[in-house]
Enzyme design. Structure first.
Site, PDB file in Angstrom:
ATOM      1  N   PRO A  44      -4.759   4.744   5.635  1.00  0.00           N
ATOM      2  CG  PRO A  44      -6.506   4.718   4.098  1.00  0.00           C
ATOM      3  CD  PRO A  44      -5.014   4.509   4.213  1.00  0.00           C
ATOM      4  CE1 TYR A  73      -7.047   4.791  -7.931  1.00  0.00           C
ATOM      5  CE2 TYR A  73      -7.493   4.609  -5.575  1.00  0.00           C
ATOM      6  CZ  TYR A  73      -7.665   4.147  -6.866  1.00  0.00           C
ATOM      7  OH  TYR A  73      -8.465   3.056  -7.100  1.00  0.00           O
ATOM      8  NE  ARG A 109      -3.809   5.850   0.719  1.00  0.00           N
ATOM      9  CZ  ARG A 109      -3.434   4.593   0.978  1.00  0.00           C
ATOM     10  NH1 ARG A 109      -2.273   4.363   1.549  1.00  0.00           N
ATOM     11  NH2 ARG A 109      -4.205   3.585   0.671  1.00  0.00           N
ATOM     12  N   GLY A 117       0.669  -3.040  12.282  1.00  0.00           N
ATOM     13  CA  GLY A 117      -0.275  -4.010  11.703  1.00  0.00           C
ATOM     14  C   GLY A 117      -1.661  -3.934  12.314  1.00  0.00           C
TER      15      GLY A 117
HETATM   16  N1  UDP Z   1       0.621  -3.164   3.814  1.00  0.00           N
HETATM   17  C1  UDP Z   1       1.552  -3.823   4.594  1.00  0.00           C
HETATM   18  N2  UDP Z   1       2.563  -4.466   3.951  1.00  0.00           N
HETATM   19  C2  UDP Z   1       2.714  -4.494   2.609  1.00  0.00           C
HETATM   20  C3  UDP Z   1       1.745  -3.817   1.829  1.00  0.00           C
HETATM   21  C4  UDP Z   1       0.725  -3.154   2.464  1.00  0.00           C
HETATM   22  O1  UDP Z   1       1.462  -3.841   5.826  1.00  0.00           O
HETATM   23  O2  UDP Z   1       3.668  -5.108   2.118  1.00  0.00           O
HETATM   24  C5  UDP Z   1      -0.475  -2.484   4.505  1.00  0.00           C
HETATM   25  C6  UDP Z   1      -0.699  -1.036   4.096  1.00  0.00           C
HETATM   26  O3  UDP Z   1       0.107  -0.167   4.835  1.00  0.00           O
HETATM   27  C7  UDP Z   1      -2.180  -0.865   4.397  1.00  0.00           C
HETATM   28  C8  UDP Z   1      -2.771  -2.254   4.160  1.00  0.00           C
HETATM   29  O4  UDP Z   1      -1.675  -3.157   4.197  1.00  0.00           O
HETATM   30  O5  UDP Z   1      -2.375  -0.526   5.750  1.00  0.00           O
HETATM   31  C9  UDP Z   1      -3.464  -2.398   2.828  1.00  0.00           C
HETATM   32  O6  UDP Z   1      -2.605  -1.870   1.873  1.00  0.00           O
HETATM   33  P1  UDP Z   1      -2.873  -2.039   0.318  1.00  0.00           P
HETATM   34  O7  UDP Z   1      -1.700  -1.404  -0.370  1.00  0.00           O
HETATM   35  O8  UDP Z   1      -3.195  -3.438   0.005  1.00  0.00           O
HETATM   36  O9  UDP Z   1      -4.184  -1.219   0.022  1.00  0.00           O
HETATM   37  P2  UDP Z   1      -4.804   0.140   0.568  1.00  0.00           P
HETATM   38  O10 UDP Z   1      -6.025  -0.301   1.249  1.00  0.00           O
HETATM   39  O11 UDP Z   1      -3.868   0.820   1.515  1.00  0.00           O
HETATM   40  O12 UDP Z   1      -5.041   0.933  -0.658  1.00  0.00           O
END
Ligand code: UDP
Length: 329
Positions: free
Chosen positions: A292, A165, A162, A227
């Site tokens: 995170p 970014y 990450r 989760g």
């Molecule tokens: N996530 C998940 N399944 C998915 C995509 C994302 O469990 O198919 C989780 C990811 O690991 C993170 C959270 O959902 O903990 C939010 O991920 P996202 O990519 O939406 O945004 P981030 O806040 O991580 O940039």
């Protein structure tokens, strides 16, 4: 300050149009950028949207094409920006924004946050425009302070997946402050927390599009890790209202924009299954590196400075976004 039109004008309609303030929006064909362009037009501005279409799409601008005050130009802000005429606002929203997107384009992501930001700041300086940077909650990394106030410096791994970014956006913020201090450019920084709504790409890879596409197709929802990690989701109309508030009433210091109602990723998956009336199951996949563990904005500053507050609840927002995904799946 509205700058005078630079070219001789023909018709009264052109004169009228030229008196409207003009905004230049990079990333204007993206998910948030396209909603922002619409809101700027609705508030009586002329808009020039710039986008290289790596992650944005012309389809997002379909309802704006043909609007007399709207112009689109396919261009990459990393390669220099050539904009004639006046500009009152310069808004830098260009960047891949989902983990799979910036993983696929790490160098471009670094460039658009650094070189692209410098070029957009140069444009703002040349035009005497107010500059607004779309920064991100990712500047807080995997936060050790919860919820995250703007005063928190963050916990970012510069060399993780990450990093391209997160560090680009941190550098972008430093650029904005440097142009403010060294050249007195009127700058704004917003830190955008997780946002969802129509025009997110189905293949974007973030939790909301993945879960919605999976639930609507009857496929298992892929929850990463157990989760238990949390996110706080803001609906796009609330976010865009906050952006306009910061433009109007903000100062150079960063402002968090997001909805503080926090859920675990598992709760989010279950809610989407319920709202979609889906029979999908949940399956568990590996947690991505440096994901995170918790994220929730402290929005005290946005409340006090702007009188801004999200209005769309999590479920209402998810229902609206689901409606969009139904229409494209
Ligand atoms: N996530 C998940 N399944 C998915 C995509 C994302 O469990 O198919 C989780 C990811 O690991 C993170 C959270 O959902 O903990 C939010 O991920 P996202 O990519 O939406 O945004 P981030 O806040 O991580 O940039």
């Amino acid at each position: 300050m509205i700058r005078p039109p630079c070219a001789a004008l023909g018709s009264p309609i052109e004169e009228l149009a030229a008196n409207k303030p003009r905004a230049v929006v990079s990333g204007g064909a993206g998910f948030i950028g396209s909603h922002l362009c619409q809101a700027l037009l609705d508030s009586g501005m002329r808009v020039l949207a710039l986008d290289n279409l790596i992650t944005g799409s012309r389809e997002n601008l379909r309802t704006l094409e043909g609007h007399p005050d709207f112009e689109f130009r396919q261009s990459d802000v990393n390669h220099g920006i050539f904009v004639g005429g006046d500009a009152r606002y310069v808004l830098h929203f260009a960047s891949p924004a989902s983990p799979p997107q910036y993983d696929a384009n790490p160098i471009h992501t670094l460039k658009v946050g650094t070189v692209g930001t410098m070029n957009m700041l140069g444009l703002a300086r040349a035009k005497g425009a107010t500059f607004l940077l779309a920064s991100t909650s990712e500047v807080y990394g995997d936060p050790l302070v919860h919820p995250q106030p703007e005063s928190y410096w963050g916990n970012v791994n510069p060399i993780g997946p990450r990093g391209c970014y997160d560090e680009a956006k941190r550098c972008a913020e430093a650029f904005a402050m440097a142009y403010h201090r060294a050249h007195q450019v009127d700058t704004r920084i917003i830190r955008i927390f997780n946002t969802h709504g129509p025009r997110m790409q189905v293949s974007d890879g973030r939790a909301v599009p993945n879960f919605m596409a999976q639930a609507l197709r009857g496929e298992p929802l892929t929850v990463y890790g157990d989760g238990s990690q949390t996110r706080s989701l803001c609906y796009v109309s609330d976010l865009v209202r906050g952006v306009l508030g910061v433009l109007e009433r903000g100062d150079e210091m960063p402002v968090n924009l997001g909805n503080p109602s926090e859920v675990t990723v598992l709760q989010l998956a279950e809610t989407i299954i319920r709202l979609a009336n889906s029979k999908s199951e949940i399956v568990y996949r590996d947690l991505p590196v440096d994901d995170p563990k918790q994220r929730r904005p402290d929005i005290t500053r946005a409340r006090t400075l702007l009188g801004w507050e999200p209005e769309v609840s999590l479920e209402d927002g998810l229902v609206r976004t689901l409606e969009y995904f139904r229409s494209v799946i």
